[in-house]
Motif scaffolding. Structure first.
Motif, PDB file in Angstrom:
ATOM      1  N   ALA A  74       0.827  -1.203   0.000  1.00 46.73           N
ATOM      2  CA  ALA A  74       0.000   0.000   0.000  1.00 46.73           C
ATOM      3  C   ALA A  74       0.864   1.257   0.000  1.00 46.73           C
ATOM      4  CB  ALA A  74      -0.923  -0.005   1.215  1.00 46.73           C
ATOM      5  N   MET A  75       1.916   1.260   0.786  1.00 42.33           N
ATOM      6  CA  MET A  75       2.818   2.406   0.848  1.00 42.33           C
ATOM      7  C   MET A  75       3.468   2.654  -0.515  1.00 42.33           C
ATOM      8  SD  MET A  75       5.783   3.217   3.656  1.00 42.33           S
ATOM      9  CE  MET A  75       7.047   2.142   3.029  1.00 42.33           C
ATOM     10  N   ARG A  76       3.911   1.577  -1.155  1.00 40.12           N
ATOM     11  CA  ARG A  76       4.533   1.699  -2.480  1.00 40.12           C
ATOM     12  C   ARG A  76       3.528   2.218  -3.510  1.00 40.12           C
ATOM     13  NH1 ARG A  76       4.180  -1.664  -6.331  1.00 40.12           N
ATOM     14  NH2 ARG A  76       3.616  -3.436  -5.042  1.00 40.12           N
ATOM     15  N   LEU A  77       2.311   1.671  -3.510  1.00 35.35           N
ATOM     16  CA  LEU A  77       1.294   2.093  -4.475  1.00 35.35           C
ATOM     17  C   LEU A  77       0.889   3.558  -4.281  1.00 35.35           C
ATOM     18  CD1 LEU A  77      -0.969  -1.075  -4.440  1.00 35.35           C
ATOM     19  CD2 LEU A  77       0.404  -0.245  -6.367  1.00 35.35           C
ATOM     20  N   ALA A  78       0.840   3.991  -3.023  1.00 27.76           N
ATOM     21  CA  ALA A  78       0.443   5.362  -2.725  1.00 27.76           C
ATOM     22  C   ALA A  78       1.582   6.351  -2.936  1.00 27.76           C
ATOM     23  CB  ALA A  78      -0.060   5.459  -1.290  1.00 27.76           C
ATOM     24  N   GLY A  79       2.801   5.854  -3.024  1.00 30.06           N
ATOM     25  CA  GLY A  79       3.954   6.748  -3.135  1.00 30.06           C
ATOM     26  C   GLY A  79       4.263   7.433  -1.815  1.00 30.06           C
ATOM     27  N   ALA A  80       3.836   6.825  -0.720  1.00 32.36           N
ATOM     28  CA  ALA A  80       4.022   7.398   0.612  1.00 32.36           C
ATOM     29  C   ALA A  80       5.412   7.065   1.146  1.00 32.36           C
ATOM     30  CB  ALA A  80       2.953   6.868   1.559  1.00 32.36           C
ATOM     31  N   THR A  81       5.842   7.846   2.144  1.00 26.71           N
ATOM     32  CA  THR A  81       7.141   7.595   2.775  1.00 26.71           C
ATOM     33  C   THR A  81       7.010   6.796   4.063  1.00 26.71           C
ATOM     34  OG1 THR A  81       6.997   9.743   3.863  1.00 26.71           O
ATOM     35  CG2 THR A  81       8.236   9.641   1.792  1.00 26.71           C
ATOM     36  N   THR A  82       5.822   6.833   4.685  1.00 26.40           N
ATOM     37  CA  THR A  82       5.564   6.047   5.896  1.00 26.40           C
ATOM     38  C   THR A  82       4.135   5.515   5.850  1.00 26.40           C
ATOM     39  OG1 THR A  82       4.825   7.975   7.155  1.00 26.40           O
ATOM     40  CG2 THR A  82       7.149   7.388   7.339  1.00 26.40           C
ATOM     41  N   VAL A  83       3.886   4.501   6.676  1.00 27.45           N
ATOM     42  CA  VAL A  83       2.546   3.925   6.769  1.00 27.45           C
ATOM     43  C   VAL A  83       2.268   3.610   8.230  1.00 27.45           C
ATOM     44  CG1 VAL A  83       3.334   1.555   6.356  1.00 27.45           C
ATOM     45  CG2 VAL A  83       0.972   2.179   5.840  1.00 27.45           C
ATOM     46  N   ARG A  84       1.016   3.797   8.638  1.00 24.34           N
ATOM     47  CA  ARG A  84       0.618   3.372   9.977  1.00 24.34           C
ATOM     48  C   ARG A  84      -0.758   2.731   9.891  1.00 24.34           C
ATOM     49  NH1 ARG A  84      -0.754   8.858  13.506  1.00 24.34           N
ATOM     50  NH2 ARG A  84      -2.332   9.653  12.073  1.00 24.34           N
ATOM     51  N   THR A  85      -0.969   1.720  10.728  1.00 27.27           N
ATOM     52  CA  THR A  85      -2.248   1.022  10.782  1.00 27.27           C
ATOM     53  C   THR A  85      -2.960   1.438  12.054  1.00 27.27           C
ATOM     54  OG1 THR A  85      -1.328  -0.826   9.539  1.00 27.27           O
ATOM     55  CG2 THR A  85      -3.344  -1.240  10.768  1.00 27.27           C
ATOM     56  N   LEU A  86      -4.211   1.835  11.901  1.00 21.81           N
ATOM     57  CA  LEU A  86      -5.011   2.326  13.028  1.00 21.81           C
ATOM     58  C   LEU A  86      -6.289   1.525  13.129  1.00 21.81           C
ATOM     59  CD1 LEU A  86      -4.664   6.075  12.063  1.00 21.81           C
ATOM     60  CD2 LEU A  86      -3.410   4.919  13.878  1.00 21.81           C
ATOM     61  N   LEU A  87      -6.727   1.276  14.337  1.00 22.67           N
ATOM     62  CA  LEU A  87      -7.995   0.603  14.581  1.00 22.67           C
ATOM     63  C   LEU A  87      -9.120   1.627  14.440  1.00 22.67           C
ATOM     64  CD1 LEU A  87      -9.223  -2.106  15.432  1.00 22.67           C
ATOM     65  CD2 LEU A  87      -9.000  -1.358  17.808  1.00 22.67           C
ATOM     66  N   GLU A  88     -10.247   1.216  13.857  1.00 26.98           N
ATOM     67  CA  GLU A  88     -11.385   2.126  13.711  1.00 26.98           C
ATOM     68  C   GLU A  88     -11.714   2.762  15.054  1.00 26.98           C
ATOM     69  OE1 GLU A  88     -14.406  -0.487  12.183  1.00 26.98           O
ATOM     70  OE2 GLU A  88     -13.901  -0.043  10.104  1.00 26.98           O
ATOM     71  N   GLY A  89     -11.863   4.082  15.091  1.00 27.21           N
ATOM     72  CA  GLY A  89     -12.214   4.787  16.321  1.00 27.21           C
ATOM     73  C   GLY A  89     -11.053   5.048  17.257  1.00 27.21           C
ATOM     74  N   GLN A  90      -9.857   4.607  16.900  1.00 29.83           N
ATOM     75  CA  GLN A  90      -8.692   4.801  17.759  1.00 29.83           C
ATOM     76  C   GLN A  90      -8.318   6.282  17.804  1.00 29.83           C
ATOM     77  OE1 GLN A  90      -5.282   2.477  16.528  1.00 29.83           O
ATOM     78  NE2 GLN A  90      -3.847   3.831  17.562  1.00 29.83           N
ATOM     79  N   PRO A  91      -8.075   6.847  18.989  1.00 30.21           N
ATOM     80  CA  PRO A  91      -7.627   8.237  19.060  1.00 30.21           C
ATOM     81  C   PRO A  91      -6.238   8.371  18.439  1.00 30.21           C
ATOM     82  CG  PRO A  91      -8.184   7.395  21.254  1.00 30.21           C
ATOM     83  CD  PRO A  91      -8.239   6.253  20.307  1.00 30.21           C
ATOM     84  N   VAL A  92      -6.058   9.409  17.646  1.00 27.10           N
ATOM     85  CA  VAL A  92      -4.767   9.649  17.001  1.00 27.10           C
ATOM     86  C   VAL A  92      -4.420  11.127  17.102  1.00 27.10           C
ATOM     87  CG1 VAL A  92      -4.948   7.744  15.367  1.00 27.10           C
ATOM     88  CG2 VAL A  92      -5.830   9.977  14.737  1.00 27.10           C
ATOM     89  N   THR A  93      -3.155  11.435  16.938  1.00 29.60           N
ATOM     90  CA  THR A  93      -2.730  12.825  16.901  1.00 29.60           C
ATOM     91  C   THR A  93      -3.242  13.470  15.617  1.00 29.60           C
ATOM     92  OG1 THR A  93      -0.652  12.203  15.854  1.00 29.60           O
ATOM     93  CG2 THR A  93      -0.644  12.385  18.254  1.00 29.60           C
ATOM     94  N   MET A  94      -3.450  14.771  15.633  1.00 22.56           N
ATOM     95  CA  MET A  94      -4.076  15.449  14.501  1.00 22.56           C
ATOM     96  C   MET A  94      -3.078  16.144  13.575  1.00 22.56           C
ATOM     97  SD  MET A  94      -7.140  14.556  14.794  1.00 22.56           S
ATOM     98  CE  MET A  94      -7.816  15.538  13.478  1.00 22.56           C
ATOM     99  N   GLU A  95      -1.778  15.951  13.786  1.00 22.91           N
ATOM    100  CA  GLU A  95      -0.832  16.592  12.865  1.00 22.91           C
ATOM    101  C   GLU A  95      -0.903  15.894  11.510  1.00 22.91           C
ATOM    102  OE1 GLU A  95       1.773  13.141  13.902  1.00 22.91           O
ATOM    103  OE2 GLU A  95       0.297  14.277  14.983  1.00 22.91           O
ATOM    104  N   TYR A  96      -0.759  16.664  10.461  1.00 24.43           N
ATOM    105  CA  TYR A  96      -0.858  16.115   9.109  1.00 24.43           C
ATOM    106  C   TYR A  96       0.550  15.860   8.585  1.00 24.43           C
ATOM    107  CZ  TYR A  96      -2.428  15.373   4.351  1.00 24.43           C
ATOM    108  OH  TYR A  96      -2.702  14.820   3.131  1.00 24.43           O
ATOM    109  N   ALA A  97       0.864  14.623   8.293  1.00 23.69           N
ATOM    110  CA  ALA A  97       2.153  14.266   7.705  1.00 23.69           C
ATOM    111  C   ALA A  97       1.924  13.991   6.219  1.00 23.69           C
ATOM    112  CB  ALA A  97       2.738  13.040   8.405  1.00 23.69           C
ATOM    113  N   TYR A  98       2.503  14.816   5.369  1.00 17.78           N
ATOM    114  CA  TYR A  98       2.227  14.766   3.936  1.00 17.78           C
ATOM    115  C   TYR A  98       2.506  13.419   3.283  1.00 17.78           C
ATOM    116  CZ  TYR A  98       1.543  19.771   4.070  1.00 17.78           C
ATOM    117  OH  TYR A  98       1.061  21.007   4.350  1.00 17.78           O
ATOM    118  N   GLY A  99       3.544  12.749   3.694  1.00 17.74           N
ATOM    119  CA  GLY A  99       3.894  11.499   3.037  1.00 17.74           C
ATOM    120  C   GLY A  99       3.444  10.258   3.760  1.00 17.74           C
ATOM    121  N   ARG A 100       2.536  10.402   4.731  1.00 16.61           N
ATOM    122  CA  ARG A 100       2.116   9.256   5.537  1.00 16.61           C
ATOM    123  C   ARG A 100       0.806   8.671   5.015  1.00 16.61           C
ATOM    124  NH1 ARG A 100       1.775  10.509  11.577  1.00 16.61           N
ATOM    125  NH2 ARG A 100       0.002  11.770  10.916  1.00 16.61           N
ATOM    126  N   LEU A 101       0.759   7.352   4.928  1.00 10.61           N
ATOM    127  CA  LEU A 101      -0.446   6.622   4.543  1.00 10.61           C
ATOM    128  C   LEU A 101      -1.024   5.982   5.790  1.00 10.61           C
ATOM    129  CD1 LEU A 101      -2.213   5.614   2.141  1.00 10.61           C
ATOM    130  CD2 LEU A 101      -0.794   3.549   2.167  1.00 10.61           C
TER     131      LEU A 101
END
Length: 117
Positions: A74-101
């Motif tokens: 998925a990271m390769r297809l998206a052209g992203a530099t990083t990837v993270r997997t999150l559980l539905e409804g999981q609290p996450v930080t709100m900073e926007y990382a341009y190259g993150r999938l």
């Protein structure tokens, strides 16, 4: 009586001049520090990494069970530099990382949403 006002004027002027000498100099603007390895006094322009295409990755990975191999695909297809997997409804930080999938998974670890940031 005429001397008192004249003397008072001189004392007032002397006091003003003395206090003017005590004033602080105007603050100078702060320049950013140069980055290590750059010539002194210059800050290089860094390219903005914003090459994340969630749509390209979602076509291939939506509905699949998440795994390290699927994340890398998925990271390769998206052209992203990083990837993270999150559980539905999981609290996450709100900073926007341009190259993150972001791969959003349900409790069965199935990818339900793909987005950048």
């Amino acid at each position: 009586m005429t001397r008192l006002p004249s003397t008072l004027k001189w004392l007032t002027c002397a006091g003003v001049l003395a206090l003017a000498g005590c004033s602080a100099p105007a603050p100078q603007p702060i320049q950013p520090a140069p980055l290590p390895g750059s010539p002194t006094g210059t800050v290089p322009d860094l390219p903005r990494v914003d090459s994340c295409n969630a749509t390209a990755a979602s076509v291939e990975v939506l509905g699949k069970v998440s795994s390290p191999q699927i994340e890398q695909q998925a990271m390769r297809l998206a052209g992203a530099t990083t990837v993270r997997t999150l559980l539905e409804g999981q609290p996450v930080t709100m900073e926007y990382a341009y190259g993150r999938l972001n791969l959003i998974v349900n409790r069965q670890n199935v990818i339900t949403l793909v987005r950048c940031g």
